[in-house]
Design an enzyme around this catalytic site. Structure first.
Site, PDB file in Angstrom:
ATOM      1  N   HIS A 196      -0.604  -8.318  61.128  1.00 34.00           N
ATOM      2  CA  HIS A 196       0.357  -9.372  60.769  1.00 34.00           C
ATOM      3  C   HIS A 196       0.423  -9.549  59.263  1.00 34.00           C
ATOM      4  CE1 HIS A 196      -2.455 -12.810  59.909  1.00 34.00           C
ATOM      5  NE2 HIS A 196      -3.223 -12.232  60.804  1.00 34.00           N
ATOM      6  N   GLU A 223       1.848 -14.839  63.121  1.00 29.65           N
ATOM      7  CA  GLU A 223       0.542 -14.894  63.783  1.00 29.65           C
ATOM      8  C   GLU A 223      -0.196 -16.190  63.502  1.00 29.65           C
ATOM      9  OE1 GLU A 223      -3.761 -14.217  64.548  1.00 29.65           O
ATOM     10  OE2 GLU A 223      -2.770 -14.823  62.678  1.00 29.65           O
ATOM     11  N   GLU A 224      -0.024 -16.715  62.304  1.00 26.79           N
ATOM     12  CA  GLU A 224      -0.760 -17.923  61.931  1.00 26.79           C
ATOM     13  C   GLU A 224      -0.165 -19.188  62.546  1.00 26.79           C
ATOM     14  OE1 GLU A 224      -3.530 -17.724  60.731  1.00 26.79           O
ATOM     15  OE2 GLU A 224      -3.672 -15.926  59.491  1.00 26.79           O
ATOM     16  N   HIS A 247      -8.868 -18.137  55.594  1.00 27.43           N
ATOM     17  CA  HIS A 247      -8.285 -19.485  55.592  1.00 27.43           C
ATOM     18  C   HIS A 247      -8.968 -20.402  54.574  1.00 27.43           C
ATOM     19  CE1 HIS A 247      -6.508 -19.180  59.952  1.00 27.43           C
ATOM     20  NE2 HIS A 247      -6.363 -18.060  59.259  1.00 27.43           N
ATOM     21  N   ASP A 256      -7.460 -11.604  55.861  1.00 23.08           N
ATOM     22  CA  ASP A 256      -6.660 -12.011  57.024  1.00 23.08           C
ATOM     23  C   ASP A 256      -5.172 -12.036  56.663  1.00 23.08           C
ATOM     24  OD1 ASP A 256      -5.848 -13.094  59.442  1.00 23.08           O
ATOM     25  OD2 ASP A 256      -6.384 -15.137  58.893  1.00 23.08           O
ATOM     26  N   ASP A 290      -8.189  -7.455  63.068  1.00 25.97           N
ATOM     27  CA  ASP A 290      -7.998  -8.832  62.591  1.00 25.97           C
ATOM     28  C   ASP A 290      -9.157  -9.731  63.024  1.00 25.97           C
ATOM     29  OD1 ASP A 290      -6.780 -11.014  61.399  1.00 25.97           O
ATOM     30  OD2 ASP A 290      -5.447 -11.425  63.079  1.00 25.97           O
ATOM     31  N   ASP A 321       2.002 -12.406  57.800  1.00 20.87           N
ATOM     32  CA  ASP A 321       2.023 -13.794  57.353  1.00 20.87           C
ATOM     33  C   ASP A 321       0.596 -14.240  57.045  1.00 20.87           C
ATOM     34  OD1 ASP A 321       1.636 -13.547  60.234  1.00 20.87           O
ATOM     35  OD2 ASP A 321       1.649 -15.742  60.304  1.00 20.87           O
TER      36      ASP A 321
END
Length: 446
Positions: A85, A152-153, A418, A118, A176, A87
């Site tokens: 992903h 995805e997020e 994150h 990520d 991931d 995003d």
């Protein structure tokens, strides 16, 4: 065992990863439109990764609606998927970063930047691993398809659209998560608790539901009393005179108990100053418990561990209260039973349950050929005999047939996903490339 990945592949991968990190591909609902359903920056990142894939010699396709894209190499009836992903989560308060989160910075052998772990970094590692095989003259007996999601997020609307419109994979992996391998993932439930508003005070705090909030501002009534309540509990906060910001420690929601929830701490203080049922739910019942035990009871199983319950957002206006919650459900528990308990409890605090998103659990048997091949490759290269495991995280693997999460973080890799100063050690990135190349070679070559 042949060495496929070269120093040149390392250098090219690092350069390409920098191109992706420079694009702040965060969901922007205010910037959506035809061809860019999640914002122009997200589609810019999708365009860039497809451009990189074309440079590597892959055939590419971009969904006309802008939900996903893919890049393919090889021939054959079967389709091996690598699910990535483009995003990323927001950078948060950029003053907490030592460098610009969207300007790739190499320091002391680490690459710093949002998406480095990520999932832009692992995606690039897998892409250049396959490129290394191509450069070595390896012929594939199956098609290898990199599938790039863009949501995805948040709600995974990208792969919902992919599965609606495209061919399914035969097997594959999502780079991931963590090595050695995740063969099962907890169920993921996200919801909002909706209740009455109040004119006594207002709050707007938090953001993405899958992140433990590390800051919760407050500038409402009885500020001095709220400060005293925070001091009484020893909770950290920034005093800005006419306002405060309660401080916490951000971490992925799957590990909520290891973080410090700033919203929970603010709610504890507010519930001591104001008598308001919805805030009493957070401040008096939940408090700082992140396992849901005070709400739905002890929820744990041998296969996948304990439930996590992260209260990630809080908005209180004169019109309504809205609390966002993220739950990671152990694989042997049923969602409906937990929802029934949750709805019954929150009703006592004038709140009602509204589901936002649900992803069922993932399970691929340990004796499957996919798991045995991937795990065998990892062990051969690293010598690490760590057992595969179950995760509270949610990866794209659960959206596809015979798919697992495979790397790219090692057991000893610090987790900066994150978080401020997200970074990935270059030596780990290069080792992951080696593992991915060998795994794809075993599973997909003639």
């Amino acid at each position: 065992m042949k060495q496929f990945v070269t120093k040149q592949h390392h250098e090219q991968a690092l350069e390409s990863l920098g191109e992706l990190i420079r694009i702040p591909s965060v969901l922007d609902e205010s910037d959506t439109g035809k061809g860019h359903p999640f914002g122009t920056k997200v589609i810019e990142a999708l365009d860039k990764v497809l451009e990189i894939c074309e440079r590597l010699g892959f055939k590419t396709f971009k969904d006309p609606e802008g939900y996903y894209g893919y890049a393919e190499v090889g021939t054959g009836e079967e389709l091996f998927g690598i699910l990535c992903h483009m995003d990323v989560v927001p950078a948060g308060d950029e003053t907490n970063w030592d460098s610009n989160p969207f300007e790739p910075t190499v320091k002391d052998g680490w690459l710093i930047g949002r998406g480095s772990q990520d999932d832009k970094g692992p995606s690039i590692a897998a892409m250049y691993a396959v490129k290394a095989l191509i450069d070595a003259g390896v012929e594939f007996n199956t098609r290898i398809r990199f599938i790039f999601g863009t949501d995805e997020e948040n709600l995974w609307r990208c792969l919902d659209k992919y599965n609606e419109k495209e061919e399914g994979i035969t097997q594959g992996f999502a780079p991931d998560a963590e090595f050695p391998l995740i063969y099962a993932e907890k169920g993921l439930l996200q919801a909002y608790l909706i209740g009455p508003g109040t004119t006594d005070f207002s709050v707007k705090a938090g953001g993405a539901l899958n992140v433990v909030p590390d800051a919760a501002p407050y500038a409402g009534e009885k500020l001095a009393e709220v400060k005293e309540a925070l001091k009484k509990h020893g909770f950290d906060f920034e005093d800005k005179g006419e306002s405060i910001v309660v401080l916490g420690k951000s971490i992925h929601a799957k590990d909520a108990a290891e973080g410090v929830n700033a919203i929970s701490r603010l709610a504890i203080a507010l519930s001591e100053v104001f008598d308001f049922a919805p805030i009493n739910f957070l401040g008096q019942l939940v408090q700082e418990n992140a396992t849901g035990e005070k709400v739905v009871g002890k929820t744990i199983d041998e296969q996948s561990g304990e439930l996590t319950m992260n209260f990630a957002s809080l908005e209180i206006t004169p019109e309504q209260t809205k609390i966002g919650v993220d739950m990671r459900i152990p694989v042997t528990f049923k969602k409906d039973e937990l929802v029934e308990k949750l709805a019954a409890v929150v009703k006592n605090y004038e709140l009602t349950y509204e589901e936002f998103d649900f992803l069922d659990s993932l399970y691929v048997p340990l004796d499957s050929e996919l798991v045995k091949n991937l795990l065998g490759t990892y062990r051969e290269i690293t010598g690490d005999m760590t057992e595969p495991f179950v995760s509270g995280g949610a990866t794209f693997a659960r959206t596809m047939n015979q798919c697992v999460a495979f790397g790219a973080m090692f057991p000893d890799t610090p987790d900066f996903m994150h978080q401020a100063n997200e970074r990935w050690e270059l030596s780990s990135m290069y080792k992951a490339m080696e593992i991915y190349a060998e795994a794809v070679y075993h599973l997909c070559s003639k």
